[in-house]
Design an enzyme around this catalytic site. Sequence first.
Site, PDB file in Angstrom:
ATOM      1  CE  LYS A   1      -3.139  -2.289   3.220  1.00 29.56           C
ATOM      2  NZ  LYS A   1      -3.526  -2.340   4.634  1.00 29.56           N
ATOM      3  N   GLY A   2       2.068   1.149   0.492  1.00 30.27           N
ATOM      4  CA  GLY A   2       2.872   2.336   0.790  1.00 30.27           C
ATOM      5  C   GLY A   2       3.037   3.320  -0.353  1.00 30.27           C
TER       6      GLY A   2
ATOM      7  CD  GLU B   1       7.946  -0.664  -3.186  1.00 26.43           C
ATOM      8  OE1 GLU B   1       7.283   0.171  -2.537  1.00 26.43           O
ATOM      9  OE2 GLU B   1       8.033  -1.843  -2.840  1.00 26.43           O
TER      10      GLU B   1
ATOM     11  CG  ASP C   1      14.311  -1.038   5.181  1.00 26.54           C
ATOM     12  OD1 ASP C   1      15.539  -1.021   5.394  1.00 26.54           O
ATOM     13  OD2 ASP C   1      13.477  -1.019   6.097  1.00 26.54           O
TER      14      ASP C   1
ATOM     15  CE  LYS D   1      14.497   3.423   6.675  1.00 27.27           C
ATOM     16  NZ  LYS D   1      14.093   2.260   7.468  1.00 27.27           N
TER      17      LYS D   1
ATOM     18  CB  VAL E   1      10.738   7.508   7.423  1.00 28.30           C
ATOM     19  CG1 VAL E   1      12.021   8.231   7.780  1.00 28.30           C
ATOM     20  CG2 VAL E   1      11.045   6.377   6.456  1.00 28.30           C
TER      21      VAL E   1
ATOM     22  CG  ASP F   1       2.420   1.057   7.566  1.00 27.78           C
ATOM     23  OD1 ASP F   1       3.401   0.843   6.815  1.00 27.78           O
ATOM     24  OD2 ASP F   1       1.870   0.159   8.222  1.00 27.78           O
TER      25      ASP F   1
ATOM     26  NE  ARG G   1      -0.720   2.039   5.024  1.00 26.06           N
ATOM     27  CZ  ARG G   1       0.290   1.229   4.719  1.00 26.06           C
ATOM     28  NH1 ARG G   1       1.313   1.687   4.044  1.00 26.06           N
ATOM     29  NH2 ARG G   1       0.291  -0.035   5.107  1.00 26.06           N
TER      30      ARG G   1
HETATM   31  C1  PRP Z   1       7.515  -1.558   2.435  1.00 26.74           C
HETATM   32  C2  PRP Z   1       7.759  -0.759   1.169  1.00 26.74           C
HETATM   33  C3  PRP Z   1       8.407  -1.755   0.261  1.00 26.74           C
HETATM   34  C4  PRP Z   1       9.168  -2.669   1.207  1.00 26.74           C
HETATM   35  C5  PRP Z   1      10.606  -2.292   1.198  1.00 26.74           C
HETATM   36  O1  PRP Z   1       6.320  -2.250   2.308  1.00 26.74           O
HETATM   37  O2  PRP Z   1       6.568  -0.251   0.637  1.00 26.74           O
HETATM   38  O3  PRP Z   1       7.470  -2.493  -0.491  1.00 26.74           O
HETATM   39  O4  PRP Z   1       8.623  -2.465   2.523  1.00 26.74           O
HETATM   40  O5  PRP Z   1      11.346  -3.121   2.056  1.00 26.74           O
HETATM   41  P1  PRP Z   1      12.619  -3.918   1.582  1.00 26.74           P
HETATM   42  O6  PRP Z   1      13.434  -3.013   0.703  1.00 26.74           O
HETATM   43  O7  PRP Z   1      13.322  -4.242   2.882  1.00 26.74           O
HETATM   44  O8  PRP Z   1      12.183  -5.156   0.863  1.00 26.74           O
HETATM   45  P2  PRP Z   1       5.579  -2.929   3.533  1.00 26.74           P
HETATM   46  O9  PRP Z   1       5.916  -4.401   3.548  1.00 26.74           O
HETATM   47  O10 PRP Z   1       5.846  -2.167   4.789  1.00 26.74           O
HETATM   48  O11 PRP Z   1       4.046  -2.837   3.122  1.00 26.74           O
HETATM   49  P3  PRP Z   1       3.140  -1.539   2.819  1.00 26.74           P
HETATM   50  O12 PRP Z   1       3.668  -0.948   1.532  1.00 26.74           O
HETATM   51  O13 PRP Z   1       1.778  -2.103   2.656  1.00 26.74           O
HETATM   52  O14 PRP Z   1       3.272  -0.592   3.979  1.00 26.74           O
END
Ligand code: PRP
Length: 184
Positions: A43-44, A99, A103, A131, A151, A157, A163
């Site tokens: 969703k992010g 995206e 991270d 990051k 963040v 979130d 969000r």
């Molecule tokens: C977050 C973000 C990326 C992922 C990055 O999603 O939106 O998809 O983490 O992390 P990584 O580089 O360590 O793989 P999250 O799983 O928190 O879901 P969301 O988008 O629904 O909040």
Amino acid sequence: MNPQDIKEILYTKEDLDETVSRMAAQINENYKGKKLVVVTILKGACIFMCDLVRKLDLDVEMDFMIVSSYGSQAKSSGVVRIVKDLDQDITGKDVLIVEDIIDTGLTLKYLVKNLKSRNPASVHVAALLLKDLGNQLQPKYLGKVCPNEFVVGYGLDYDERYRNLPYIGILDEKVYSQDQDAEE
Ligand code: PRP
């Protein structure tokens, strides 16, 4: 929400608007005259995508994916499960993955490989934040390199909250330490 939950504002609404405009200008330039399939990873990335596509002067199709990592330690496992796949066949199409944040980079590493295996014309990534860890996949279109902090805001979130903040800020440790205490 309590304004004190945010320890520091990293990027204001204006900073984000400027960043998204810069990214959109690069994308407009590189895909001039082409059709683009924008793939948003929910969703992010949804808020970033909504602002980005409205700045694109291209023939844009929008599609969405939901992915989830396997297992509790999944962020570091690199094994990703597709919860919702694309609605369309991307064979021969130009694809831009959108995206919110990179991270560890494992989600995108998996997604890029997965989408490339479907024989598109191209696959590139637009990520709002990267990051500052130094060793992840580098997106072709990048908004900001951000500190290695928790963040939130502008789609990002903590436990599904924050969000909707129009800015991106660092979450105060006391918010998640309280939750950790409650679990113990
Ligand atoms: C977050 C973000 C990326 C992922 C990055 O999603 O939106 O998809 O983490 O992390 P990584 O580089 O360590 O793989 P999250 O799983 O928190 O879901 P969301 O988008 O629904 O909040």
